[in-house]
Design an enzyme around this catalytic site. Structure first.
Site, PDB file in Angstrom:
ATOM      1  N   ASP A 176       4.897   5.371   0.244  1.00  0.00           N
ATOM      2  CA  ASP A 176       3.441   5.321   0.367  1.00  0.00           C
ATOM      3  C   ASP A 176       2.739   6.517  -0.282  1.00  0.00           C
ATOM      4  OD1 ASP A 176       0.989   4.308   1.062  1.00  0.00           O
ATOM      5  OD2 ASP A 176       1.128   4.772   3.186  1.00  0.00           O
ATOM      6  N   TYR A 177       3.310   7.054  -1.374  1.00  0.00           N
ATOM      7  CA  TYR A 177       2.584   8.106  -2.096  1.00  0.00           C
ATOM      8  C   TYR A 177       1.316   7.525  -2.706  1.00  0.00           C
ATOM      9  CZ  TYR A 177       6.436  11.327  -1.584  1.00  0.00           C
ATOM     10  OH  TYR A 177       7.381  12.156  -1.046  1.00  0.00           O
ATOM     11  N   GLU A 178       0.241   8.306  -2.644  1.00  0.00           N
ATOM     12  CA  GLU A 178      -1.046   7.831  -3.161  1.00  0.00           C
ATOM     13  C   GLU A 178      -1.653   8.800  -4.163  1.00  0.00           C
ATOM     14  OE1 GLU A 178      -3.476   6.672   0.196  1.00  0.00           O
ATOM     15  OE2 GLU A 178      -1.935   5.258   0.891  1.00  0.00           O
ATOM     16  N   HIS A 179      -1.024   9.985  -4.318  1.00  0.00           N
ATOM     17  CA  HIS A 179      -1.523  11.018  -5.246  1.00  0.00           C
ATOM     18  C   HIS A 179      -0.320  11.592  -5.984  1.00  0.00           C
ATOM     19  CE1 HIS A 179      -5.285  10.749  -3.020  1.00  0.00           C
ATOM     20  NE2 HIS A 179      -4.531  10.748  -1.932  1.00  0.00           N
ATOM     21  N   GLN A 192      -1.792  -2.832  -0.101  1.00  0.00           N
ATOM     22  CA  GLN A 192      -2.905  -2.441   0.789  1.00  0.00           C
ATOM     23  C   GLN A 192      -4.182  -3.198   0.395  1.00  0.00           C
ATOM     24  OE1 GLN A 192      -3.330   1.838   1.578  1.00  0.00           O
ATOM     25  NE2 GLN A 192      -1.297   2.210   0.712  1.00  0.00           N
TER      26      GLN A 192
END
Ligand SMILES: *[C@@H]1O[C@H](CO)[C@@H](O)[C@H](O)[C@H]1NC(C)=O
Ligand SMILES: *[C@@H]1O[C@H](CO)[C@@H](O)[C@H](O)[C@H]1NC(C)=O
Ligand SMILES: *[C@@H]1O[C@H](CO)[C@@H](O)[C@H](O)[C@H]1NC(C)=O
Length: 303
Positions: free
Chosen positions: A151-154, A213
């Site tokens: 779930d890395y987002e950056h 998501q």
């Protein structure tokens, strides 16, 4: 002879058709993130329908130091950042022994750590991978956890480095028998998609589910928009089990109140509903988990 042959052929065809349909049929998978918001929610607070496959996803483990003042990147050494007082190893064992349909995964990364973004940061890919494998193996085994969710987002790396590090991490944990399932949690953002689609292109074969998501789309998402988004993402992650999703604080996407279950029923009738996931138990507790019950009831019927 003539007659029975005539009868047999359509029967055989019917049988083949039925077999095909059952392998095509939708899954009854329900997943829910838990533990990121420190609201004292526990596994046993949630309603668990016997007729679904139920995955808790504890959130998050992050490769940052756990100093509360200024966390810094560790090049793959993971620490626990979820509410471990309420989601402990003995609580994992207890919920799994009470419910044979329950599995537990841990999500890695997440949006933030301390007061900043949880940036995917790698100083050397080979050492990031070996640090991640050993630190996560320790956590996964201590907690008797079955899988990981990405779930890395950056990102502080290019898509190639992300794909290589995460792909090799999942591959190694699976090969070592530490995990049996893996998922990814992208959303519709150019930078995010470029990283996850490269990972999918190279390592899709070791990824079991796509926790897309959908709640990161606008708050006013309609049923028909949702159906469109679902098709687009199913083609971006071609061959993947893309799960439908909603957020329980109502901040984005298609909400349960506005037709989420209408969309799911439509997907189900088309044989495209691979499961449902929710962000997150911490917020759903205040609603008495009513939409979790409704989700599982929908998944449980005639799967
Ligand atoms: C969680 O439980 C602890 C210990 O009982 C309590 O101090 C804290 O206020 C609770 N937090 C919330 C958000 O309910
Ligand atoms: C931070 O990590 C250290 C080493 O893993 C551990 O001993 C400590 O309990 C952790 N602190 C918190 C607040 O989680
Ligand atoms: C992540 O990167 C951003 C942008 O460079 C930075 O502002 C932020 O402080 C970083 N996050 C952490 C936790 O250090």
């Amino acid at each position: 002879m003539e007659f029975s042959q005539l009868l047999l052929r359509p029967l055989l065809l019917l049988l083949i058709l039925l077999l095909f349909r059952s392998t095509q049929s939708a899954s009854n998978l329900f997943r829910e993130y838990i533990g990121a918001e420190f609201k004292n929610v526990t596994f046993s607070d949630l309603p668990i329908n016997l007729d679904v496959e139920f995955h808790f996803i504890v959130s998050f483990a992050i490769d940052y130091t756990n100093s509360s003042s200024s966390p810094s990147p560790t090049n793959g050494e993971f620490n626990i950042f979820w509410d471990k007082d309420n989601l402990s190893p003995s609580q994992v064992s207890s919920i799994k022994s009470k419910h044979s349909n329950v599995k537990v995964a841990v999500s890695i990364g997440g949006d933030s750590v301390g007061n900043g973004y949880a940036n995917f940061t790698v100083s050397s890919p080979s050492s990031w991978i070996s640090n991640a494998v050993s630190s996560l193996t320790r956590i996964l085994q201590e907690y008797n956890i079955d899988g990981i969710d990405i779930d890395y987002e950056h990102f502080k790396t290019d898509p190639q480095t992300f794909a290589h590090c995460i792909g090799e991490l999942i591959t190694t944990l699976k090969r070592n028998g530490v995990i049996s399932l893996a998922s990814i949690a992208p959303f519709d953002d150019d930078q995010v998609q470029s990283h996850y689609m490269e990972l999918w292109r190279r390592y899709g074969h070791v990824i079991d589910y796509v926790n897309f998501q959908f709640y990161a789309y606008d708050r006013g998402t309609t049923v028909s928009q949702f159906m469109e988004y679902f098709d687009t993402q199913s083609s971006n992650y071609e061959g993947g089990k893309v799960l439908a999703s909603f957020i329980s604080d109502g901040s984005g996407g298609l909400s349960p109140q506005n037709g989420f279950f209408t969309a799911c029923a439509r997907l189900k009738s088309e044989g495209k509903l691979h499961g449902i996931f929710v962000w997150c138990a911490d917020d759903s507790k205040a609603l008495g988990f009513r939409y979790e019950k409704q989700s599982q009831a929908l998944l449980a019927i005639s799967h």
